[in-house]
Design a protein around this motif. Structure first.
Motif, mmCIF file in Angstrom:
data_model
loop_
_atom_site.group_PDB
_atom_site.id
_atom_site.type_symbol
_atom_site.label_atom_id
_atom_site.label_comp_id
_atom_site.label_asym_id
_atom_site.label_seq_id
_atom_site.Cartn_x
_atom_site.Cartn_y
_atom_site.Cartn_z
ATOM 1 N N VAL A 172 43.969 34.104 46.924
ATOM 2 C CA VAL A 172 42.722 33.679 47.545
ATOM 3 C C VAL A 172 41.930 32.870 46.531
ATOM 4 O O VAL A 172 42.114 33.008 45.313
ATOM 5 C CB VAL A 172 41.899 34.888 48.025
ATOM 6 C CG1 VAL A 172 42.623 35.642 49.120
ATOM 7 C CG2 VAL A 172 41.575 35.828 46.861
ATOM 8 N N THR A 173 41.088 32.011 47.037
ATOM 9 C CA THR A 173 40.203 31.236 46.165
ATOM 10 C C THR A 173 38.790 31.753 46.330
ATOM 11 O O THR A 173 38.300 31.930 47.447
ATOM 12 C CB THR A 173 40.267 29.740 46.498
ATOM 13 O OG1 THR A 173 39.952 29.546 47.882
ATOM 14 C CG2 THR A 173 41.655 29.183 46.212
ATOM 15 N N GLN A 185 35.578 27.190 41.197
ATOM 16 C CA GLN A 185 36.438 27.856 42.167
ATOM 17 C C GLN A 185 37.683 28.364 41.445
ATOM 18 O O GLN A 185 38.367 27.612 40.747
ATOM 19 C CB GLN A 185 36.836 26.876 43.274
ATOM 20 C CG GLN A 185 37.572 27.504 44.430
ATOM 21 C CD GLN A 185 37.902 26.481 45.503
ATOM 22 O OE1 GLN A 185 38.017 25.296 45.214
ATOM 23 N NE2 GLN A 185 38.038 26.929 46.737
ATOM 24 N N TYR A 186 38.000 29.652 41.631
ATOM 25 C CA TYR A 186 39.094 30.273 40.897
ATOM 26 C C TYR A 186 40.011 31.031 41.846
ATOM 27 O O TYR A 186 39.572 31.527 42.899
ATOM 28 C CB TYR A 186 38.552 31.219 39.823
ATOM 29 C CG TYR A 186 37.738 30.490 38.775
ATOM 30 C CD1 TYR A 186 38.356 29.895 37.685
ATOM 31 C CD2 TYR A 186 36.361 30.376 38.886
ATOM 32 C CE1 TYR A 186 37.623 29.218 36.728
ATOM 33 C CE2 TYR A 186 35.611 29.697 37.936
ATOM 34 C CZ TYR A 186 36.254 29.117 36.856
ATOM 35 O OH TYR A 186 35.527 28.434 35.915
ATOM 36 N N SER A 187 41.293 31.123 41.464
ATOM 37 C CA SER A 187 42.309 31.777 42.289
ATOM 38 C C SER A 187 42.638 33.150 41.732
ATOM 39 O O SER A 187 42.585 33.385 40.523
ATOM 40 C CB SER A 187 43.583 30.930 42.344
ATOM 41 O OG SER A 187 43.317 29.674 42.929
ATOM 42 N N GLY A 188 43.038 34.037 42.649
ATOM 43 C CA GLY A 188 43.450 35.373 42.260
ATOM 44 C C GLY A 188 43.980 36.114 43.459
ATOM 45 O O GLY A 188 43.985 35.586 44.586
ATOM 46 N N LEU A 189 44.456 37.324 43.236
ATOM 47 C CA LEU A 189 44.922 38.151 44.339
ATOM 48 C C LEU A 189 43.729 38.780 45.058
ATOM 49 O O LEU A 189 42.663 38.979 44.467
ATOM 50 C CB LEU A 189 45.858 39.235 43.826
ATOM 51 C CG LEU A 189 47.213 38.756 43.276
ATOM 52 C CD1 LEU A 189 48.031 39.944 42.819
ATOM 53 C CD2 LEU A 189 47.967 37.947 44.309
ATOM 54 N N PRO A 190 43.893 39.098 46.317
ATOM 55 C CA PRO A 190 42.763 39.662 47.076
ATOM 56 C C PRO A 190 42.179 40.924 46.457
ATOM 57 O O PRO A 190 40.981 41.191 46.613
ATOM 58 C CB PRO A 190 43.377 39.945 48.454
ATOM 59 C CG PRO A 190 44.526 39.002 48.568
ATOM 60 C CD PRO A 190 45.084 38.880 47.184
ATOM 61 N N ASP A 191 43.018 41.731 45.763
ATOM 62 C CA ASP A 191 42.493 42.978 45.211
ATOM 63 C C ASP A 191 42.190 42.884 43.728
ATOM 64 O O ASP A 191 42.031 43.908 43.060
ATOM 65 C CB ASP A 191 43.460 44.131 45.493
ATOM 66 C CG ASP A 191 44.822 43.918 44.839
ATOM 67 O OD1 ASP A 191 45.137 42.766 44.508
ATOM 68 O OD2 ASP A 191 45.566 44.905 44.678
ATOM 69 N N ASP A 192 42.147 41.659 43.178
ATOM 70 C CA ASP A 192 41.683 41.513 41.799
ATOM 71 C C ASP A 192 40.230 41.971 41.694
ATOM 72 O O ASP A 192 39.458 41.884 42.663
ATOM 73 C CB ASP A 192 41.800 40.061 41.341
ATOM 74 C CG ASP A 192 43.218 39.706 40.917
ATOM 75 O OD1 ASP A 192 44.026 40.632 40.752
ATOM 76 O OD2 ASP A 192 43.514 38.508 40.774
ATOM 77 N N PHE A 242 39.023 40.612 48.353
ATOM 78 C CA PHE A 242 38.483 39.266 48.478
ATOM 79 C C PHE A 242 39.223 38.468 49.548
ATOM 80 O O PHE A 242 40.419 38.675 49.798
ATOM 81 C CB PHE A 242 38.585 38.535 47.133
ATOM 82 C CG PHE A 242 37.587 39.008 46.111
ATOM 83 C CD1 PHE A 242 36.281 38.530 46.135
ATOM 84 C CD2 PHE A 242 37.946 39.933 45.146
ATOM 85 C CE1 PHE A 242 35.359 38.958 45.199
ATOM 86 C CE2 PHE A 242 37.027 40.363 44.208
ATOM 87 C CZ PHE A 242 35.728 39.878 44.237
ATOM 88 N N ARG A 243 38.494 37.557 50.143
ATOM 89 C CA ARG A 243 39.055 36.614 51.100
ATOM 90 C C ARG A 243 38.759 35.199 50.620
ATOM 91 O O ARG A 243 37.872 34.976 49.806
ATOM 92 C CB ARG A 243 38.448 36.815 52.490
ATOM 93 C CG ARG A 243 38.707 38.182 53.101
ATOM 94 C CD ARG A 243 38.071 38.259 54.477
ATOM 95 N NE ARG A 243 38.186 39.603 55.066
ATOM 96 C CZ ARG A 243 37.631 39.962 56.217
ATOM 97 N NH1 ARG A 243 36.911 39.062 56.913
ATOM 98 N NH2 ARG A 243 37.776 41.185 56.680
ATOM 99 N N ASP A 244 39.522 34.253 51.168
ATOM 100 C CA ASP A 244 39.257 32.850 50.850
ATOM 101 C C ASP A 244 37.815 32.498 51.152
ATOM 102 O O ASP A 244 37.302 32.825 52.237
ATOM 103 C CB ASP A 244 40.186 31.932 51.664
ATOM 104 C CG ASP A 244 41.559 31.800 51.029
ATOM 105 O OD1 ASP A 244 41.625 31.788 49.797
ATOM 106 O OD2 ASP A 244 42.552 31.729 51.776
ATOM 107 N N GLY A 245 37.160 31.849 50.195
ATOM 108 C CA GLY A 245 35.804 31.386 50.425
ATOM 109 C C GLY A 245 34.725 32.349 50.003
ATOM 110 O O GLY A 245 33.536 32.015 50.081
ATOM 111 N N ASP A 246 35.104 33.561 49.546
ATOM 112 C CA ASP A 246 34.087 34.497 49.047
ATOM 113 C C ASP A 246 33.405 33.901 47.812
ATOM 114 O O ASP A 246 33.975 33.062 47.103
ATOM 115 C CB ASP A 246 34.720 35.839 48.688
ATOM 116 C CG ASP A 246 35.039 36.682 49.927
ATOM 117 O OD1 ASP A 246 34.650 36.267 51.030
ATOM 118 O OD2 ASP A 246 35.695 37.733 49.769
ATOM 119 N N THR A 247 32.183 34.365 47.554
ATOM 120 C CA THR A 247 31.404 33.838 46.436
ATOM 121 C C THR A 247 30.881 34.984 45.571
ATOM 122 O O THR A 247 30.327 35.965 46.098
ATOM 123 C CB THR A 247 30.216 33.002 46.924
ATOM 124 O OG1 THR A 247 30.692 31.934 47.747
ATOM 125 C CG2 THR A 247 29.443 32.411 45.755
#
Length: 563
Positions: A172-173, A185-192, A242-247
């Motif tokens: 997710v980003t 904007q950074y990438s990672g796994l949803p449960d990071d 986390f989901r795509d687009g979270d801040t």
């Protein structure tokens, strides 16, 4: 140039072995072994200290950090590394998300061997059973949840086995913004974790960012909030998928208080609201048990304000943004700490009554007369080391000024002066790093001066030695066995004799206690060190005389009084 390097080497070598002599009135002979036990039974005279080590810091004062240079509490969170978990080894606490796949096997009355995808709604579908909500289910609970759902339809005769086959590898980003070092904007796994994403952004900006207010937003909705102080102190970390687009938003820094002194945490602390009580600050600062008073300075009603209050008064005192707090151990103590080094028996650390003298302490120190050189006892004293360092630095600054302001009558002489200045400045740079030990010579010919002890003193009882060291301007520097009928010249002959640059007119013998004897033929005893200095030709360099003065000033240590 080679000659100047010789001077530098001789200076550093001589300083490392020499220290000032200092003494008061002489006392009586030291007994080889006084009381067989170093533990003192009369506490009014001397008190033994248990587990109270004091490390001698080579006589140099430690500069306290000012409030402006203090780091915010929690800033070191981002000095480490946060590794994003990858699905090569499935975590039993991993929570199922959309896109994961579950292997299902059923046998008995009904059979199945399928791979069930978790759809966008978070469900898996099993024929004759229906939809089963799986999102958020831990990997270790997948089988039991599906078995329970199947058991509601097939009461008997069906066995079920299910497991999370693959976790979703879809990253997710997440946007990280606010008061961070590198917003983006950074990438990672949803449960990071939240910390992993903050680490990618360089962490919280220590000058602008809040360590108390970190928000996770999904659109206009606040999903989670985090207080990094709770994580540092208690390990509390909110779990967010986390989901795509979270801040992730780091709010601006709140009110700050600088805290220094006798505490475990010298930091700037952030607090929420307009003020904080002293009791709340103490939970984070963790003052030493010796603290008795607190100095508070800040601004009240637009005017500078400062106060010096007791620990009890501080508990209910209100603190405000911009305040500086210093915890002080200000209670007078009737004892002071000293330590023992070298050849002795028993405890190495003692607490003695203020005003005690050396002989009173030595009466309770046991030694082996066959091992301890009681005739060469000396003291390492912090105040002496500080004064030594101050005098050396002043002499080096004078030398530096004379070099940089030296006149030249021609271009050729100017070039020579420039090279001299370059070497002198290197010499000053190296010499300024030498740290004195602060030796106080208290023994001479088997007698010990009964001087007053100071807090932090280290009493050194050297071990006996049967050798004599020869160094400096000799052909083969070495150690040789002491001989009662040998003279100083005999020892130098055993070292191959003088070099061409040796100063044969002024030789130096350094005793184990640091005492220096100079002359053409000073007496030598076991354990002594013979130093042969170079002959300094004042025609080789303009500043040789200044160098000689500094070398001998350090060798004999200004303001020292020999026995």
């Amino acid at each position: 140039m080679k000659f100047f390097k010789k001077i530098v080497f001789s200076f550093l070598l001589s300083f490392l072995i020499l220290s000032p002599s200092y003494a008061e009135d002489q006392g009586t002979n030291v007994n080889a072994a006084a009381d067989p036990s170093p533990v003192i039974t009369n506490s009014s005279d001397l008190i033994t200290a248990e587990d109270k080590p004091r490390i001698f810091d080579e006589g140099l004062p430690k500069t306290s950090r000012s409030g402006q240079s203090l780091q915010p509490f929690g800033a070191n969170l981002f000095a480490g590394n946060y590794v994003s978990r990858r699905p090569s080894s499935l975590d039993p606490n991993y929570q199922v998300i959309a896109g994961d796949k579950i292997a299902l096997r059923m046998w008995g009355e009904a059979t199945a061997n399928e791979i069930l995808p978790v759809d966008a709604n978070g469900n898996v579908f099993i024929p004759d059973v229906g939809e089963i909500q799986m999102v958020g289910t831990r990997a270790s609970e997948v089988s039991s949840k599906i078995k329970a759902a199947v058991g509601k339809v097939y009461k008997d005769g069906v066995d079920v086995y299910a497991n999370l086959l693959t976790a979703s590898t879809k990253e997710v980003t997440v946007f990280v913004t606010g008061s961070v070092i590198r917003p983006g904007q950074y990438s990672g796994l949803p449960d990071d974790s939240i910390l992993a994403f903050l680490h990618q952004a360089g962490g919280v900006d220590p000058r602008r960012g809040s360590y108390r207010q970190v928000l996770v937003k999904r659109g206009q909705q606040r999903v989670a909030s985090m207080d990094l102080y709770d994580f540092v102190n208690n390990g509390s970390l909110p779990k967010v998928l986390f989901r795509d687009g979270d801040t992730i938003v780091v709010r601006p820094q709140g009110s700050m208080i600088s805290v220094e002194g006798d505490i475990r945490n010298n930091y700037r602390f952030e607090f929420l609201g307009n003020s904080i009580s002293g009791a709340q600050l103490i939970k984070y600062a963790r003052p030493d048990s010796s603290v008795t008073n607190i100095a508070v300075s800040g601004t009240r009603d637009g005017l500078p304000n400062s106060s010096y209050i007791t620990y009890e008064q501080f508990m209910n005192n209100r603190l405000y943004d911009g305040d500086s707090v210093r915890f002080v151990s200000d209670a007078p103590t009737p004892v002071m700490d000293i330590s023992l080094e070298g050849s002795h028996l028993g405890n190495s650390y003692l607490a003695i009554k203020r005003g005690s003298r050396l002989q009173e302490v030595l009466d309770y120190v046991s030694v082996d007369p066959n091992e301890a050189d009681i005739g060469n006892i000396y003291i390492k004293r912090k105040s002496v080391a500080i004064e030594q360092k101050k005098n050396i630095d002043e002499a080096l600054r004078r030398l530096e000024r004379s070099v940089l302001t030296a006149p030249a009558s021609s271009d050729g002489e100017a070039a020579i002066r420039a090279k001299e200045a370059e070497l002198i400045l290197k010499f000053v740079e190296r010499a300024s790093t030498v740290r004195p030990e602060g030796k106080v010579v208290v023994s001479d010919r088997g007698k010990v001066a009964n001087i007053r002890m100071e807090d932090g003193d280290i009493i050194v009882i050297p071990p006996k030695s049967d050798v004599v060291m020869i160094s400096g301007e000799v052909q083969v520097p070495q150690s040789v066995v002491f001989a009662t009928n040998a003279s100083l010249k005999d020892y130098i002959a055993q070292a191959g004799g003088f070099t061409e640059r040796a100063n044969e007119e002024s030789l130096m013998v350094v005793k184990p206690n640091g005492k220096v004897i100079m002359g053409r033929n000073p007496p030598v005893a076991a354990g002594d060190q013979i130093m042969v200095y170079p002959r300094l030709d004042t025609k080789d360099m303009q500043f040789t005389k200044d160098l000689v003065q500094i070398v001998y000033q350090i060798a004999v240590a200004a303001k020292a009084v020999g026995l």
